[in-house]
Each structure stands twice: as C-alpha cells, then as structure tokens.
Design a protein around this motif. Structure first.
Motif, PDB file in Angstrom:
ATOM      1  N   UNK A 132      27.605 106.069 -33.838  1.00 17.36           N
ATOM      2  CA  UNK A 132      27.006 104.596 -33.428  1.00 17.36           C
ATOM      3  C   UNK A 132      27.245 103.667 -34.318  1.00 17.36           C
ATOM      4  N   UNK A 133      27.474 102.306 -33.784  1.00 16.95           N
ATOM      5  CA  UNK A 133      27.678 101.082 -34.758  1.00 16.95           C
ATOM      6  C   UNK A 133      26.569 100.129 -34.477  1.00 16.95           C
ATOM      7  N   UNK A 134      26.047  99.646 -35.289  1.00 14.87           N
ATOM      8  CA  UNK A 134      25.218  98.041 -35.296  1.00 14.87           C
ATOM      9  C   UNK A 134      25.988  96.992 -35.744  1.00 14.87           C
ATOM     10  N   UNK A 135      26.134  95.821 -35.165  1.00 13.29           N
ATOM     11  CA  UNK A 135      26.626  95.054 -35.716  1.00 13.29           C
ATOM     12  C   UNK A 135      25.788  93.853 -35.681  1.00 13.29           C
ATOM     13  N   UNK A 136      25.590  93.286 -36.789  1.00 14.46           N
ATOM     14  CA  UNK A 136      24.598  92.195 -37.052  1.00 14.46           C
ATOM     15  C   UNK A 136      25.083  90.856 -37.582  1.00 14.46           C
ATOM     16  N   UNK A 137      25.001  89.726 -36.503  1.00 14.17           N
ATOM     17  CA  UNK A 137      25.516  88.406 -36.952  1.00 14.17           C
ATOM     18  C   UNK A 137      24.638  87.711 -37.779  1.00 14.17           C
ATOM     19  N   UNK A 138      25.144  87.366 -39.279  1.00 10.57           N
ATOM     20  CA  UNK A 138      24.356  87.046 -40.245  1.00 10.57           C
ATOM     21  C   UNK A 138      24.983  85.673 -40.729  1.00 10.57           C
ATOM     22  N   UNK A 139      24.131  84.514 -40.773  1.00  5.17           N
ATOM     23  CA  UNK A 139      24.543  83.288 -41.509  1.00  5.17           C
ATOM     24  C   UNK A 139      25.122  83.520 -42.920  1.00  5.17           C
ATOM     25  N   UNK A 140      26.027  82.956 -43.228  1.00  2.70           N
ATOM     26  CA  UNK A 140      26.545  82.854 -44.583  1.00  2.70           C
ATOM     27  C   UNK A 140      25.631  82.506 -45.535  1.00  2.70           C
ATOM     28  N   UNK A 141      24.845  81.384 -45.211  1.00  3.70           N
ATOM     29  CA  UNK A 141      23.748  81.017 -46.211  1.00  3.70           C
ATOM     30  C   UNK A 141      22.436  81.472 -45.969  1.00  3.70           C
ATOM     31  N   UNK A 142      22.394  82.303 -45.177  1.00  2.56           N
ATOM     32  CA  UNK A 142      21.049  83.102 -45.204  1.00  2.56           C
ATOM     33  C   UNK A 142      20.223  83.280 -46.365  1.00  2.56           C
ATOM     34  N   UNK A 143      18.843  83.187 -46.270  1.00  2.00           N
ATOM     35  CA  UNK A 143      18.264  83.438 -47.548  1.00  2.00           C
ATOM     36  C   UNK A 143      17.163  84.525 -47.265  1.00  2.00           C
ATOM     37  N   UNK A 144      16.799  85.033 -48.470  1.00  2.00           N
ATOM     38  CA  UNK A 144      15.913  86.372 -48.379  1.00  2.00           C
ATOM     39  C   UNK A 144      14.648  86.032 -47.412  1.00  2.00           C
ATOM     40  N   UNK A 145      14.079  84.877 -47.607  1.00  2.00           N
ATOM     41  CA  UNK A 145      12.752  84.655 -46.612  1.00  2.00           C
ATOM     42  C   UNK A 145      13.210  84.935 -45.152  1.00  2.00           C
ATOM     43  N   UNK A 146      14.330  84.434 -44.609  1.00  2.00           N
ATOM     44  CA  UNK A 146      14.813  84.559 -43.420  1.00  2.00           C
ATOM     45  C   UNK A 146      15.123  86.386 -43.008  1.00  2.00           C
ATOM     46  N   UNK A 147      15.459  86.869 -43.997  1.00  2.00           N
ATOM     47  CA  UNK A 147      15.722  88.265 -43.759  1.00  2.00           C
ATOM     48  C   UNK A 147      13.960  89.001 -43.763  1.00  2.00           C
ATOM     49  N   UNK A 148      13.188  88.462 -44.613  1.00  2.00           N
ATOM     50  CA  UNK A 148      12.071  89.164 -44.403  1.00  2.00           C
ATOM     51  C   UNK A 148      11.140  89.093 -43.181  1.00  2.00           C
ATOM     52  N   UNK A 149      11.591  87.862 -42.485  1.00  2.00           N
ATOM     53  CA  UNK A 149      10.924  87.872 -41.179  1.00  2.00           C
ATOM     54  C   UNK A 149      11.772  88.144 -39.771  1.00  2.00           C
ATOM     55  N   UNK A 150      12.754  88.502 -40.472  1.00  2.00           N
ATOM     56  CA  UNK A 150      13.690  88.877 -39.115  1.00  2.00           C
ATOM     57  C   UNK A 150      13.472  90.189 -38.579  1.00  2.00           C
ATOM     58  N   UNK A 151      13.611  90.139 -37.052  1.00  2.00           N
ATOM     59  CA  UNK A 151      13.174  91.451 -36.048  1.00  2.00           C
ATOM     60  C   UNK A 151      14.409  92.037 -35.800  1.00  2.00           C
ATOM     61  N   UNK A 152      15.519  91.484 -35.732  1.00  2.00           N
ATOM     62  CA  UNK A 152      16.753  91.867 -35.148  1.00  2.00           C
ATOM     63  C   UNK A 152      17.382  93.172 -35.638  1.00  2.00           C
ATOM     64  N   UNK A 153      17.340  93.344 -36.682  1.00  2.00           N
ATOM     65  CA  UNK A 153      17.929  94.776 -37.565  1.00  2.00           C
ATOM     66  C   UNK A 153      16.991  95.906 -36.764  1.00  2.00           C
ATOM     67  N   UNK A 154      15.825  95.723 -36.948  1.00  2.00           N
ATOM     68  CA  UNK A 154      14.750  96.800 -36.387  1.00  2.00           C
ATOM     69  C   UNK A 154      14.819  96.888 -34.835  1.00  2.00           C
ATOM     70  N   UNK A 155      15.122  95.758 -34.301  1.00  2.00           N
ATOM     71  CA  UNK A 155      15.380  95.791 -32.832  1.00  2.00           C
ATOM     72  C   UNK A 155      16.597  96.579 -32.313  1.00  2.00           C
ATOM     73  N   UNK A 156      17.693  96.415 -33.275  1.00  2.00           N
ATOM     74  CA  UNK A 156      18.871  97.062 -33.111  1.00  2.00           C
ATOM     75  C   UNK A 156      18.756  98.607 -33.299  1.00  2.00           C
ATOM     76  N   UNK A 157      18.055  98.794 -34.400  1.00  2.00           N
ATOM     77  CA  UNK A 157      17.901 100.372 -34.831  1.00  2.00           C
ATOM     78  C   UNK A 157      16.944 101.147 -33.995  1.00  2.00           C
ATOM     79  N   UNK A 158      15.991 100.454 -33.071  1.00  2.00           N
ATOM     80  CA  UNK A 158      15.211 101.152 -32.093  1.00  2.00           C
ATOM     81  C   UNK A 158      16.177 101.444 -30.967  1.00  2.00           C
TER      82      UNK A 158
END
Length: 325
Positions: free
Chosen positions: A114-140
């Motif tokens: 299996x492969x998960x591809x996440x599209x992440x902004x080059x200038x994303x910050x840690x706070x945005x990752x802390x609030x992100x749901x996408x990674x968990x959604x994809x792993x579900x």
C-alpha cells in the motif's frame, strides 16, 4: 488493486479542531518518533510505516513531520486494536504554499505494498500539522476493503467518521469539539431533491458526509441493541480481523455481514437496505437523533444534556483510551 481517493477539499468543510492539552507520551509513541527521526521508519501496532520525502523541499525539520505521522498511525492503531496493514509507504509530495493539501491512498503499487501520498505545502508549519486530519484519514483507508465504485460512500464515510473519533481516543482531540463538528457537518450528508439513496447519488456531500451519517446511525443502533456493549468500532475491528483491508476487494453485502457478525446484530446490513436505494434520513430525523444523544448547538461549540436517553451512548462513542497517549 484499485485506487482509493481522498479529496483534499474536505478540509474546507471540516472545522479545525485544536489539539488537547499536552499529555505524557506513551513509550510506544516515543520509540516510534525516535525511530522515524533517525530515518529508519517506525513500527506501530504490527505495522511498519516508511516515511519518504525530500527534506530539502520543506521548511519543516524532520521532528514535527515524524510526530505528525506517528500521531496518525497511533490513532488508527488505537481505534482498530492494531495497525491495519503490515507495511505501508507514506510519501510527502511538495506543493507551493503551506498547509496540508490532501491525500491519496492506493492498496497496491509496483512493489505490491500500500502507498499513501500526502500533498504538503513547502512552507507548512508545525501548528498546521498539529491540527491536520488528512494523514489519519488516509491511514483509516488502509483498514477498509475496496468496494465497488457505486459504494464509494462507504469507504469515504468510514474514513470521515472514524478519523476524529480515533484522535479523541488518543487524547489528540477533545470530544466536545468533534461532536460540534458532527453537529455542524452531518447535515451536509442529508438527501436533497432527486436523491436516489447512497448507492445511486455520488455527490460530494452524500459520499463523505452521507457516508459518515450512515456510520453515526449504525454506531448508535448497534449500541442500542447491544446494551451499549458493542459499537461500530467493534464491527470494523471484526472486518479487519477477518482479513478485510485496502488490499482486498469485497462486496458491500459481504463486508457489512462480517461487521454484523462481529457485533451480533444485523444493523449494518439492515441500514444499507434502508439507505442504499432510498433518500433517507430526513432533516427531522437527524435533529431527533441529536436530541436523543443530548447534543445541542452552543455557538460554534455544543452543550451536552447528560439526562438524554442516549447520553451514555454518546459518551461511549468518544471514550478515550487511557493507554494511547
């Protein structure tokens, strides 16, 4: 194996949910984050997760990126009792700007994994990752068998419904926040004029929120009929235990039948017969469900009525796992 897609536009519809107060990290999480930072991937709940990206493409250092991936894997492992697949590769694709821009999950690629591809902004910050749901959604999505295109709502509905609950169970989110998100979001899944049931109405709202509403109704009904001893979580764990995952194809009837067997009541199959070809439930039915659960709007949040008939069911659905910090 066919591809499962997760639409990045869902982020615009979901309210950003703040992380809960800091809690001591479990030994499993500490080991996993350390392993990931060292560049050797990490292991959680029987699954080996390989994280792959070009570090030079992002402003973030490796530590917050690893913590983000580990949190998501731990949430999914907590909900299902184990990680859904033995191996998965997570690839971060750089995008202009910041934030998390969406994701795609495949059941099998050239290496057979299996492969998960996440599209992440080059200038994303840690706070945005802390609030992100996408990674968990994809792993579900890794936990859900591939069903026919007509029933794509089941795949997306499960991922939409399970993701925030899994994050509550690990202490990442607050239960009140996700009940507010559901109260303010589930109406997007209600049928509109011309609706022909979930199996025949492939709109965005019916696919994501209609599928999530199916899961909520199923969760409540299973708990009502089992004396609150079982829920949708037990049904989905049963599907996974029977060999169901993104790596296998399944008919909807078979998948739901396996889930029903795991909880001892045929709620999933019955509900599919109700909603697959018919435009139900109606807005009044959803309002009545919130009242029975004791969930009432309070501005952007909600207030709870613990004397409501299904207040105990509401609490059980979002009960936190004390072992999963």
């Amino acid at each position: 194996m066919r591809m499962l897609l997760c639409c990045g536009s869902l982020a615009a519809a979901l309210l950003a949910a703040p992380a809960s107060a800091a809690v001591p990290l479990s030994a499993e999480r500490q080991r996993s984050e350390a392993s990931c930072v060292a560049g050797s991937g990490f292991h959680i709940g029987g699954g080996d997760i390989a994280l792959s990206y070009d570090a030079a493409a992002f402003s973030l250092k490796r530590e917050p990126i690893c913590a983000w991936a580990v949190r998501a894997a731990l949430a999914v492992k907590t909900y299902y009792g184990r990680f859904p697949v033995s191996q998965v590769r997570v690839v971060l694709k750089p995008q202009d700007g910041d934030g998390v821009r969406g994701g795609t999950t495949w059941g099998s690629v050239d290496d057979g994994k299996p492969l998960i591809e996440i599209r992440l902004g080059r200038h994303a910050d840690a706070a945005q990752l802390d609030q992100d749901w996408t990674m968990t959604h994809e792993m579900v999505h890794l936990s859900i068998p591939s069903v026919p295109d007509q029933s794509h709502w089941l795949e997306e509905g499960i991922a939409t419904y399970v993701e925030p609950i899994a994050r509550v169970q690990t202490g990442e989110l607050d239960a009140q926040r996700i009940w507010a998100d559901m109260l303010h979001g589930m109406h997007k899944g209600l049928p509109r004029d011309g609706d022909r049931g979930l199996d025949n109405t492939p709109t965005w709202g019916r696919t994501y929120w209609g599928g999530a509403l199916f899961c909520l109704i199923a969760d409540v009904r299973i708990r009502e009929r089992s004396g609150n001893r079982k829920g949708l979580q037990d049904a989905l764990r049963g599907v996974l235990a029977a060999g169901g995952s993104i790596r296998v194809d399944s008919s909807v009837d078979y998948m739901l039948g396996v889930g029903d067997a795991a909880v001892g009541v045929p709620v999933l199959s019955e509900l599919h017969r109700e909603l697959g070809d018919a435009p139900m439930p109606a807005s009044g039915d959803l309002d009545a469900l919130w009242q029975r659960l004791g969930v009432y709007p309070d501005g952007d949040s909600v207030r709870f009525d613990d004397s409501a008939p299904l207040a105990a069911v509401r609490r059980a659905i979002t009960a936190r796992d004390p072992k999963a910090s």
